[in-house]
Design a protein around this motif. Structure first.
Motif, PDB file in Angstrom:
ATOM      1  N   PHE A  19       0.857  -1.200   0.000  1.00 54.55           N
ATOM      2  CA  PHE A  19       0.000   0.000   0.000  1.00 54.55           C
ATOM      3  C   PHE A  19       0.886   1.242   0.000  1.00 54.55           C
ATOM      4  O   PHE A  19       1.808   1.360   0.797  1.00 54.55           O
ATOM      5  N   ASN A  20       0.604   2.169  -0.920  1.00 58.23           N
ATOM      6  CA  ASN A  20       1.321   3.446  -0.919  1.00 58.23           C
ATOM      7  C   ASN A  20       0.484   4.490  -1.641  1.00 58.23           C
ATOM      8  O   ASN A  20      -0.467   4.167  -2.379  1.00 58.23           O
ATOM      9  N   LEU A  21       0.841   5.749  -1.450  1.00 60.49           N
ATOM     10  CA  LEU A  21       0.046   6.842  -1.989  1.00 60.49           C
ATOM     11  C   LEU A  21       0.109   6.918  -3.509  1.00 60.49           C
ATOM     12  O   LEU A  21      -0.838   7.381  -4.157  1.00 60.49           O
ATOM     13  N   THR A  22       1.216   6.480  -4.096  1.00 62.89           N
ATOM     14  CA  THR A  22       1.322   6.480  -5.556  1.00 62.89           C
ATOM     15  C   THR A  22       0.301   5.531  -6.176  1.00 62.89           C
ATOM     16  O   THR A  22      -0.415   5.881  -7.124  1.00 62.89           O
ATOM     17  N   PHE A  23       0.233   4.336  -5.629  1.00 65.65           N
ATOM     18  CA  PHE A  23      -0.749   3.359  -6.091  1.00 65.65           C
ATOM     19  C   PHE A  23      -2.164   3.898  -5.911  1.00 65.65           C
ATOM     20  O   PHE A  23      -3.016   3.826  -6.808  1.00 65.65           O
ATOM     21  N   LEU A  24      -2.427   4.502  -4.754  1.00 66.27           N
ATOM     22  CA  LEU A  24      -3.751   5.063  -4.487  1.00 66.27           C
ATOM     23  C   LEU A  24      -4.094   6.185  -5.474  1.00 66.27           C
ATOM     24  O   LEU A  24      -5.204   6.244  -6.010  1.00 66.27           O
ATOM     25  N   GLY A  25      -3.128   7.080  -5.719  1.00 71.19           N
ATOM     26  CA  GLY A  25      -3.375   8.180  -6.643  1.00 71.19           C
ATOM     27  C   GLY A  25      -3.668   7.705  -8.059  1.00 71.19           C
ATOM     28  O   GLY A  25      -4.546   8.242  -8.743  1.00 71.19           O
ATOM     29  N   PRO A 111      -3.193  -9.035  -0.306  1.00 69.48           N
ATOM     30  CA  PRO A 111      -4.634  -8.849  -0.507  1.00 69.48           C
ATOM     31  C   PRO A 111      -5.212  -7.715   0.330  1.00 69.48           C
ATOM     32  O   PRO A 111      -6.030  -6.931  -0.147  1.00 69.48           O
ATOM     33  N   ALA A 112      -4.780  -7.611   1.578  1.00 66.08           N
ATOM     34  CA  ALA A 112      -5.335  -6.563   2.452  1.00 66.08           C
ATOM     35  C   ALA A 112      -5.000  -5.166   1.919  1.00 66.08           C
ATOM     36  O   ALA A 112      -5.834  -4.255   1.963  1.00 66.08           O
ATOM     37  N   ALA A 113      -3.762  -5.007   1.376  1.00 62.63           N
ATOM     38  CA  ALA A 113      -3.377  -3.700   0.832  1.00 62.63           C
ATOM     39  C   ALA A 113      -4.191  -3.375  -0.416  1.00 62.63           C
ATOM     40  O   ALA A 113      -4.624  -2.239  -0.613  1.00 62.63           O
ATOM     41  N   TYR A 114      -4.376  -4.366  -1.260  1.00 64.14           N
ATOM     42  CA  TYR A 114      -5.167  -4.150  -2.481  1.00 64.14           C
ATOM     43  C   TYR A 114      -6.613  -3.789  -2.128  1.00 64.14           C
ATOM     44  O   TYR A 114      -7.188  -2.844  -2.699  1.00 64.14           O
ATOM     45  N   ILE A 115      -7.193  -4.521  -1.185  1.00 65.50           N
ATOM     46  CA  ILE A 115      -8.574  -4.229  -0.766  1.00 65.50           C
ATOM     47  C   ILE A 115      -8.652  -2.834  -0.156  1.00 65.50           C
ATOM     48  O   ILE A 115      -9.601  -2.072  -0.401  1.00 65.50           O
ATOM     49  N   GLY A 248     -14.554  -9.032   4.836  1.00 66.18           N
ATOM     50  CA  GLY A 248     -14.013 -10.388   4.942  1.00 66.18           C
ATOM     51  C   GLY A 248     -14.312 -11.205   3.699  1.00 66.18           C
ATOM     52  O   GLY A 248     -13.449 -11.939   3.194  1.00 66.18           O
ATOM     53  N   GLY A 249     -15.522 -11.078   3.182  1.00 69.85           N
ATOM     54  CA  GLY A 249     -15.877 -11.810   1.960  1.00 69.85           C
ATOM     55  C   GLY A 249     -15.039 -11.370   0.779  1.00 69.85           C
ATOM     56  O   GLY A 249     -14.607 -12.198  -0.039  1.00 69.85           O
ATOM     57  N   ALA A 250     -14.787 -10.058   0.661  1.00 69.96           N
ATOM     58  CA  ALA A 250     -13.980  -9.557  -0.455  1.00 69.96           C
ATOM     59  C   ALA A 250     -12.550 -10.082  -0.374  1.00 69.96           C
ATOM     60  O   ALA A 250     -11.953 -10.465  -1.395  1.00 69.96           O
TER      61      ALA A 250
END
Length: 261
Positions: A19-25, A111-115, A248-250
Motif C-alpha cells: 500500500f502506498n500513496l502512488t498506487f492510491l493516486g 490482498p489486504a493492501a489491495y482491498i 471479509g468476503g472480499a
C-alpha cells in the motif's frame, strides 16, 4: 557435465503490504476518467433530490433541527454515497475479466493492501457524491443547524464504507457483464427495505426485517443529528457487522481469484 540448480530468489514483501500513496493516486485518477461512473455517482442522486425533496411546503415544515428538505437531502446523500462506493468497488469485476487479479499474484502486493486501496478509491467517489448533494440542497432551501450539516455529511460518507466493501464483494462474486445491472436495482430495493426513502418502520414483521438490512444502520445514523434521536446500539452494530462481513468476503474472494495463477 553437471548443472547446479538455481537458487530461488526470496521475494521481499514491501512495507504495508504494498500500500502506498502512488498506487492510491493512480487508482483515483483511473476512476475519475470513467465518465459513466461520475454521472452515476455525482449527477443522478442530485437529480433525484430535486425531484423528490423540493415539493411545496417541504422547506417550511420542521423536522428536529431542520426541515423536511434537509431530511430528504440526507437520504439522497446516503443513497448517492451508496451508489458511488458500490460502483467504485464493483469495478474490480472488470479487472477480473481482464485477468488483472491474476497478474497481481505475480507481485508482492498483499490482498489486504489491495482491498484497502480499492476501498479508499470508492470512498473518494462517495465523498464527492455527498458534497454535490449537500451543495444542491443548500441552494434549494435545505435548512439545518450548522454542526448538523457537518455531522450528517461525515456520517453519510464514512458509513458508506459498508457499501464500498459490498461493491468489492459483489465484484469478485459476479461476472463483469452482470454486476452493475444487478447492483443498480438491488441497491434501490435495499434502500427501500432499510427505510432510507420512507423513514423507519416501527411495527410489524417488516420493522424487524428492515433492521437487518445493511441500509438500515447507515440511514438511522445519518439522520440522527437532524432528528435528535441520537445513535442507537442497533444502528452502530448493523454498520459494523455488515462492514465486517463484506470486507471479509472480499478478501476471501480475492485470495481465491489469485490462488489459480
Amino acid at each position: 557435465m553437471t548443472t547446479t540448480p538455481a537458487t530461488p530468489i526470496a521475494r521481499s514483501v514491501p512495507s504495508m503490504g504494498g500500500f502506498n500513496l502512488t498506487f492510491l493516486g493512480l487508482e483515483v485518477r483511473r476512476m475519475m476518467r470513467n465518465r459513466r461512473t461520475l454521472v452515476f455517482a455525482l449527477v443522478m442522486p442530485s437529480v433525484f433530490f430535486l425531484l423528490f425533496g423540493t415539493s411545496d411546503g417541504y422547506n417550511g415544515t420542521s423536522v428536529g433541527r431542520g426541515n423536511v428538505t434537509a431530511y430528504v437531502m440526507i437520504s439522497l446523500a446516503v443513497y448517492g454515497a451508496m451508489l458511488s462506493t458500490t460502483s467504485g468497488g464493483a469495478m474490480v469485476s472488470v479487472e477480473r475479466a481482464q485477468g488483472w487479479s491474476r497478474q497481481l499474484r505475480l507481485t508482492p502486493l498483499r490482498p489486504a493492501a489491495y482491498i484497502a486501496v480499492k476501498l479508499l478509491v470508492a470512498m473518494v467517489i462517495g465523498l464527492a457524491s455527498v458534497v454535490v448533494v449537500f451543495v444542491v440542497g443548500a441552494a434549494v432551501g435545505a435548512s439545518m443547524q450548522g454542526w448538523v450539516w457537518v455531522t450528517t455529511a461525515l456520517v453519510a460518507w464514512i458509513g458508506s464504507v459498508v457499501f464500498a466493501a459490498f461493491g468489492l464483494f459483489m465484484g469478485y462474486l459476479m461476472p463483469s457483464e452482470n454486476v452493475m445491472q444487478i447492483l443498480g436495482p438491488g441497491l434501490a430495493l435495499l434502500a427501500l427495505a432499510g427505510g432510507l426513502f420512507t423513514g423507519p418502520v416501527t411495527s410489524g414483521w417488516f420493522a424487524t426485517f428492515s433492521q437487518l438490512m445493511p441500509t438500515y444502520g447507515l440511514s438511522q445514523l445519518a439522520h440522527a443529528a437532524l432528528t435528535g434521536d441520537g445513535f442507537t446500539v442497533a444502528s452502530v452494530l448493523n454498520v459494523l457487522v455488515w462492514a465486517t462481513v463484506f470486507t471479509g468476503g472480499a478478501v476471501l474472494l480475492f485470495r481465491r481469484d489469485t490462488r489459480r495463477v
